[in-house]
Design an enzyme around this catalytic site. Structure first.
Site, PDB file in Angstrom:
ATOM      1  CG  ASP A  61      -0.397   0.210   2.526  1.00 25.60           C
ATOM      2  OD1 ASP A  61       0.621   0.913   2.644  1.00 25.60           O
ATOM      3  OD2 ASP A  61      -0.949  -0.317   3.511  1.00 25.60           O
ATOM      4  CG  MET A 106       0.938   4.829   4.459  1.00 28.56           C
ATOM      5  SD  MET A 106       0.122   4.963   6.065  1.00 28.56           S
ATOM      6  CE  MET A 106      -0.807   3.433   6.106  1.00 28.56           C
ATOM      7  CE  LYS A 107       2.598  -2.088   5.060  1.00 25.88           C
ATOM      8  NZ  LYS A 107       1.388  -1.299   5.218  1.00 25.88           N
ATOM      9  CB  VAL A 108       9.725  -0.549   1.919  1.00 21.28           C
ATOM     10  CG1 VAL A 108      11.089  -0.287   1.290  1.00 21.28           C
ATOM     11  CG2 VAL A 108       9.807  -0.475   3.438  1.00 21.28           C
TER      12      VAL A 108
END
Length: 379
Positions: free
Chosen positions: A180, A182-184
Site C-alpha cells: 500500500d 505507506m510501505k517500502v
C-alpha cells in the site's frame, strides 16, 4: 513543510511503466501481473507458482484463514501488537483470536510468548515482523511444526527482511506482503500472497478470482470451445491484482535496493544522534544474521511524556505515530488478556519518520526537535 512518517518514492520510471500499460490497452490481470509474481517469488527465493498478486495485504490475511479452514471453535494466536486486519481476518471466520505478549523492546513475540497462548484448540499462529525486524521467527516456526499448528507470517513490514539469507515470509506455511501507499515497496494498493503447499497455492489462485479455474475468457478462447462457460467449485470473491499496479510494482522491486540503502542511512543517523539522550531509548540492535527492511524506526520514553512529545513534534511540522495499538484492548475482539509488555510498549513507543524521501536536513530537524522536546519534559 510537514515531514511525513511514511512516504512513497515514485518517479519517471513508474510513470513510463504505467504509460506502457495504457498503450497495451490491457489494464486487468495479465502478463505484467504474472511477471511481478515471478519477480517477487525470485526475490524471496521460491517458485513463481507459490506467489499470487492480490489487491491488498489484508486480503492475504483473510485468504490465509480461508485456506487453512479456520472456523468456529478454533483459536488463532497472534501478538497483540499487530495490525487490525489480522484480528478481523480471524474474527470474521467465527474463530477466537488469542492475543499473546511481545518483547517490550522489539515489539515482536518470542517463542515463549506464543507457546504460553497455545491450547488444544489452536489452529494457527499469525506472526508480524514488527518494523521489519525478523524477530524470533526461527524458533516460532520450529514450535509450530512441533505442535502441528499452521504458521502465517504477516510480512507487511518485512519486504526485504531475512535471517541468515532466508526471506521472512518463507519460514511458515502462508505469508503476505503489503504494497500500500505507506510501505517500502508500493503499488498504491496491493499485496503478495505466498503459499508453501503447491496444491493449496493452486487453490489460492482460484479463490483470488471468484473460484474460476481461468482468469480470462479471452485467453481461453484461443484454445477451447465455449470459453465463456464457468467451472466454479466453491464460493469466492475477486481479490486479484492487476497489470496497472503490477507494472508499478516491477519498477519498485527493481528500485528496492536503493530504497533500503537510504532507509538504512536514516536509521543509522538516528542511532548515532539519539544514542545516550537522557530519557530516550532507541531500537535494540539486530541479532547476528538478521536483516531488516527498515520500515519503522521507533523510540521509547516515559509514558508520562510520550504523548506530549508527539504533540510538540506535530506542532513543529513533524508527523509521528504509534503502530500498532494493542488489539487485546479493541472491544470487538472481546479479549480479557492481560499483556503487560504489550501494554507497556504501546504507552512508551513513538515511530519517527523513516522513508527514502527524507533529506539529511529533514533527519537533522527530527533529531533536533525530538531532543529538545524530551529534554524540556524532563527538566
Amino acid at each position: 513543510m510537514t515531514i511525513n512518517v511514511f512516504q512513497p518514492q515514485l518517479g519517471d520510471r513508474e510513470l513510463a511503466a504505467v504509460a506502457e500499460v495504457f498503450r497495451s490497452n490491457w489494464l486487468g490481470h495479465g502478463p505484467r501481473t504474472k511477471a511481478f509474481e515471478a519477480a517477487f517469488a525470485a526475490h524471496i527465493g521460491v517458485g513463481a507458482e507459490h506467489a499470487v498478486f492480490v489487491n491488498s495485504g489484508s486480503t492475504g490475511l483473510f485468504m490465509a484463514m480461508e485456506l487453512l479452514g479456520v472456523g468456529a471453535g478454533d483459536e488463532v494466536v497472534l501478538p497483540s501488537i499487530s495490525f487490525v486486519a489480522a484480528g478481523n481476518a480471524i474474527g470474521v471466520t467465527g474463530a477466537r483470536a488469542v492475543f499473546c505478549d511481545v518483547d517490550p523492546r522489539t515489539l515482536n513475540p518470542t517463542a515463549e510468548d506464543v507457546e504460553a497462548a497455545l491450547t488444544p484448540r489452536t489452529k494457527a499462529v499469525v506472526v508480524l515482523h514488527y518494523g521489519g525486524y525478523p524477530g524470533d521467527i526461527e524458533r516460532i516456526a520450529r514450535l509450530c511444526r512441533e505442535r502441528g499448528v499452521a504458521l502465517v507470517e504477516d510480512a507487511a513490514c518485512a519486504v526485504a527482511s531475512r535471517v541468515d539469507g532466508r526471506a521472512c515470509g518463507t519460514f511458515g506455511d502462508i505469508a503476505m506482503w503489503s504494497f500500500d501507499a505507506m510501505k517500502v515497496l508500493v503499488t498504491g494498493d496491493g499485496g503478495m500472497l505466498y503459499v508453501r503447499d503447491p496444491e493449496l497455492a493452486r487453490r489460492a489462485r482460484s479463490l483470488a478470482y471468484h473460484g474460476l479455474e481461468q482468469t480470462s475468457g479471452f485467453v481461453k478462447a484461443k484454445v477451447s470451445h465455449r470459453w465463456w462457460e464457468l467451472n466454479v467449485r466453491e464460493y469466492a470473491r475477486r481479490q486479484i491484482g492487476n497489470d496497472l499496479t503490477a507494472a508499478i510494482g516491477l519498477v519498485q522491486l527493481d528500485r528496492l535496493p536503493e530504497f533500503l540503502k537510504r532507509r538504512a542511512e536514516v536509521a543509522d543517523h538516528y542511532d548515532r544522534e539519539l544514542a545516550g539522550v537522557p530519557g530516550l531509548r532507541t531500537p535494540p540492535p539486530l541479532p547476528a544474521g538478521h536483516d531488516t527492511s527498515y520500515y519503522f524506526y521507533w523510540v521509547q520514553m516515559d509514558p508520562a511524556i510520550r504523548d506530549a512529545v508527539a504533540a510538540d513534534l506535530l506542532e513543529a511540522g513533524i508527523y509521528t505515530t504509534f503502530r500498532y495499538p494493542p488489539l487485546h484492548r479493541v472491544p470487538a475482539y472481546g479479549s480479557d488478556a492481560v499483556l503487560p509488555n504489550a501494554e507497556r510498549a504501546s504507552d512508551e513507543t513513538l515511530c519517527l519518520p523513516l522513508h527514502q524521501g527524507l533529506s539529511h536536513e529533514d533527519v537533522d530537524r527530527v533529531v533536533t526537535e525530538l531532543r529538545e522536546s524530551v529534554g524540556s519534559k524532563l527538566s
